[in-house]
Design an enzyme around this catalytic site. Structure first.
Site, PDB file in Angstrom:
ATOM      1  N   TYR A   1       0.847  -1.189   0.000  1.00 23.92           N
ATOM      2  CA  TYR A   1       0.000   0.000   0.000  1.00 23.92           C
ATOM      3  C   TYR A   1       0.879   1.235   0.000  1.00 23.92           C
ATOM      4  O   TYR A   1       1.834   1.329   0.780  1.00 23.92           O
ATOM      5  CB  TYR A   1      -0.907   0.019   1.238  1.00 23.92           C
ATOM      6  CG  TYR A   1      -1.836   1.219   1.274  1.00 23.92           C
ATOM      7  CD1 TYR A   1      -2.832   1.374   0.315  1.00 23.92           C
ATOM      8  CD2 TYR A   1      -1.717   2.185   2.258  1.00 23.92           C
ATOM      9  CE1 TYR A   1      -3.679   2.479   0.329  1.00 23.92           C
ATOM     10  CE2 TYR A   1      -2.570   3.289   2.293  1.00 23.92           C
ATOM     11  CZ  TYR A   1      -3.547   3.429   1.331  1.00 23.92           C
ATOM     12  OH  TYR A   1      -4.388   4.512   1.359  1.00 23.92           O
TER      13      TYR A   1
ATOM     14  N   ASP B   1       9.248   2.487   0.692  1.00 26.01           N
ATOM     15  CA  ASP B   1       8.150   3.211   1.314  1.00 26.01           C
ATOM     16  C   ASP B   1       8.188   2.903   2.805  1.00 26.01           C
ATOM     17  O   ASP B   1       7.714   1.863   3.252  1.00 26.01           O
ATOM     18  CB  ASP B   1       6.810   2.806   0.690  1.00 26.01           C
ATOM     19  CG  ASP B   1       5.652   3.620   1.266  1.00 26.01           C
ATOM     20  OD1 ASP B   1       5.871   4.352   2.259  1.00 26.01           O
ATOM     21  OD2 ASP B   1       4.530   3.519   0.729  1.00 26.01           O
TER      22      ASP B   1
ATOM     23  N   LYS C   1       3.536   9.278   8.773  1.00 26.30           N
ATOM     24  CA  LYS C   1       3.234   8.804  10.133  1.00 26.30           C
ATOM     25  C   LYS C   1       4.209   9.331  11.193  1.00 26.30           C
ATOM     26  O   LYS C   1       4.139  10.504  11.533  1.00 26.30           O
ATOM     27  CB  LYS C   1       3.107   7.284  10.094  1.00 26.30           C
ATOM     28  CG  LYS C   1       1.933   6.935   9.148  1.00 26.30           C
ATOM     29  CD  LYS C   1       1.491   5.514   9.063  1.00 26.30           C
ATOM     30  CE  LYS C   1       0.253   5.462   8.168  1.00 26.30           C
ATOM     31  NZ  LYS C   1       0.277   4.500   7.108  1.00 26.30           N
TER      32      LYS C   1
HETATM   33  C1  LIG Z   1      -0.188   4.919   5.587  1.00 28.91           C
HETATM   34  C2  LIG Z   1       0.666   4.586   4.418  1.00 28.91           C
HETATM   35  C3  LIG Z   1       0.688   5.378   3.264  1.00 28.91           C
HETATM   36  C4  LIG Z   1      -0.274   6.515   3.054  1.00 28.91           C
HETATM   37  O1  LIG Z   1      -0.080   7.539   3.974  1.00 28.91           O
HETATM   38  P1  LIG Z   1      -1.289   8.597   4.190  1.00 28.91           P
HETATM   39  O2  LIG Z   1      -0.707   9.581   5.163  1.00 28.91           O
HETATM   40  O3  LIG Z   1      -2.422   7.815   4.743  1.00 28.91           O
HETATM   41  O4  LIG Z   1      -1.588   9.185   2.878  1.00 28.91           O
HETATM   42  C5  LIG Z   1       1.604   5.085   2.270  1.00 28.91           C
HETATM   43  N1  LIG Z   1       2.453   4.051   2.390  1.00 28.91           N
HETATM   44  C6  LIG Z   1       2.456   3.255   3.476  1.00 28.91           C
HETATM   45  C7  LIG Z   1       3.429   2.133   3.564  1.00 28.91           C
HETATM   46  C8  LIG Z   1       1.548   3.486   4.509  1.00 28.91           C
HETATM   47  O5  LIG Z   1       1.525   2.682   5.570  1.00 28.91           O
END
Ligand SMILES: *Cc1c(COP(=O)(O)O)cnc(C)c1O
Length: 446
Positions: free
Chosen positions: A143, A235, A264
């Site tokens: 994701y 990521d 985050k």
């Molecule tokens: C949460 C998440 C995102 C998206 O971040 P948002 O602040 O919700 O847009 C992208 N990549 C990873 C791995 C994530 O856990």
């Protein structure tokens, strides 16, 4: 437990907010989610006054649970009183970037944005511009936020948008492979190597359960990218400043990506995202280069102050040790319960993340299994049974989680993530007592 007020609030929300929420997963539980009134350390209290041990923790951004350490709280309050934002640079942005560059091996420069989604959008744009290529390889079940390039389903070059509203032609530039499958990675580079701008991968899959990489997997991706002139993008929106502490997962695994996306934890609980990497790539962004990137709220002083002070606090206190130790105790306790009551399930996670995956196959014996969460050790008796890809996790008993298990743990006062796929987080605020209570809840609910 009484939930009258949450039910009434959800009733009102349904009239003015699609699905009654501002982010889909919050409504994943049925018949309606509880509304939170406030946090308190490792707990949340809902609108009806019910108290829960909270392992959702904002779905990732809260290293300290719901009580900010005093220096973080003071920094946030003083930023607010000085005026929330300016559209001109501030000192705290420089200090924040310096801190990240000092701690994360592959980062020399940082560009801050406002969400993880925005970070991965900008990283894809930068990688495509830097290589002059269009294709991006993603992992099935990985994701990277709500963005067009990565919201795909399918395999290899047979992918389609996974949401209406995305032109099919966008997905033509995305290739999807199963995580942990070295042969598939080789195959996709064999067929498309000259067109691949980047491989975008979570170092640990953490949005489709939690799936650890098998030994050598990231090294293989690193080598393939090097051999074909493609960029490796980690990521680290979830793993950043959590797995491997302040050095992030890249220091834990000893593999240096070309670009890293953050979110985050890097904003201390406020909206944030960031892209990091070496100057030679990062200076592609405007105004240093010509890859357009901008944002009204980017580098927001309140967020930067919260992020900087919470990372600093972690550098100066035993924050990650506490989290790792407590996480280890929790995962070991869960492994004992699972061995006893649900041997087909897999306890997954590392550092401050954990999840019980409702997988379907048990080994004959548990002797010598991975301690403290599945680490994909090939000598583990569960190795052939534990999920290795997003598809493996999705093949688990996902309805049981949502319809039966979640409700039972909630009734015991334990707030777990709203579906089988989101990770759960241990924070500095959690205590041994919280772990005990949670293990009891799993014991009853599994
Ligand atoms: C949460 C998440 C995102 C998206 O971040 P948002 O602040 O919700 O847009 C992208 N990549 C990873 C791995 C994530 O856990």
């Amino acid at each position: 437990m009484n939930h009258d007020r949450s039910r009434d609030l959800y009733d009102r929300a349904l009239s003015v907010m699609p699905g009654g929420v501002n982010s889909a997963v919050r409504a994943a539980v049925e018949p309606y989610p509880f509304f939170v009134e406030r946090g308190d350390g490792g707990h949340v209290v809902d609108a009806d006054g019910n108290r829960y041990v909270d392992w959702v923790m904002g779905l990732g951004p809260l290293l300290y649970g719901h009580d900010l350490p005093q220096p973080v709280e003071s920094a946030v309050q003083s930023r607010v009183s000085e005026g929330p934002m300016f559209g001109a640079p501030t000192e705290v942005e420089v200090e924040h970037a310096e801190f990240v560059a000092r701690h994360v091996p592959s980062v020399e420069m940082l560009r801050c944005v406002n969400s993880g989604t925005e970070a991965t959008v900008s990283a894809c744009r930068l990688a495509r511009a830097a290589t002059g290529r269009d294709k991006v390889v993603v992992m099935q079940g990985g994701y990277h936020g709500a963005q067009e390039t990565t919201l795909v389903e399918g395999e290899f070059d047979h992918v389609e948008p996974s949401s209406p509203g995305i032109p099919a032609s966008f997905a033509e530039h995305t290739l999807a492979v199963p995580f942990n499958d070295e042969a598939a990675a080789h195959a996709v580079f064999e067929d498309h190597g000259d067109d691949i701008a980047a491989v975008l991968v979570e170092p640990v899959l953490a949005n489709v359960g939690i799936v650890h990489p098998v030994d050598g997997y990231h090294e293989t991706l690193r080598d393939l990218c090097d051999d074909h002139g493609s960029l490796l993008v980690f990521d680290e929106v979830i793993t950043g400043f959590r797995v491997g502490g302040l050095g992030c997962a890249q220091s834990e695994f000893g593999v240096e990506p070309d670009l890293t996306t953050f979110g985050k934890l890097i904003g201390g609980g406020f909206p944030v995202g960031a892209i990091g990497g070496p100057a030679r790539l990062m200076e592609g962004f405007t105004p240093a280069g010509d890859v357009f990137q901008a944002g009204t709220f980017s580098g927001h002083p309140v967020t930067m102050a919260a992020g900087l002070e919470s990372l600093r606090y972690a550098a100066e206190h035993d924050v990650h040790d506490h989290i790792h130790d407590l996480g280890g105790t929790l995962r070991e306790g869960l492994a004992d319960i699972v061995a006893d009551q649900a041997p087909e399930y897999t306890v997954a996670g590392t550092d401050g993340m954990f999840k019980v995956l409702f997988s379907r196959d048990a080994p004959d014996s548990f002797d010598g299994h991975c301690e403290g969460g599945c680490h994909q050790r090939s000598s583990c008796p569960r190795f052939d049974h534990c999920p290795k890809t997003g598809g493996d996790v999705k093949a688990g008993q996902t309805d049981r989680w949502r319809r039966v298990f979640w409700e039972k743990t909630k009734e015991r006062g334990v707030f777990l993530s709203q579906n089988q796929f989101e990770a759960q987080f241990v924070t500095y605020a959690h205590t041994a007592e919280d772990v005990e209570e949670t293990l009891e809840a799993y014991k009853e609910a599994l």
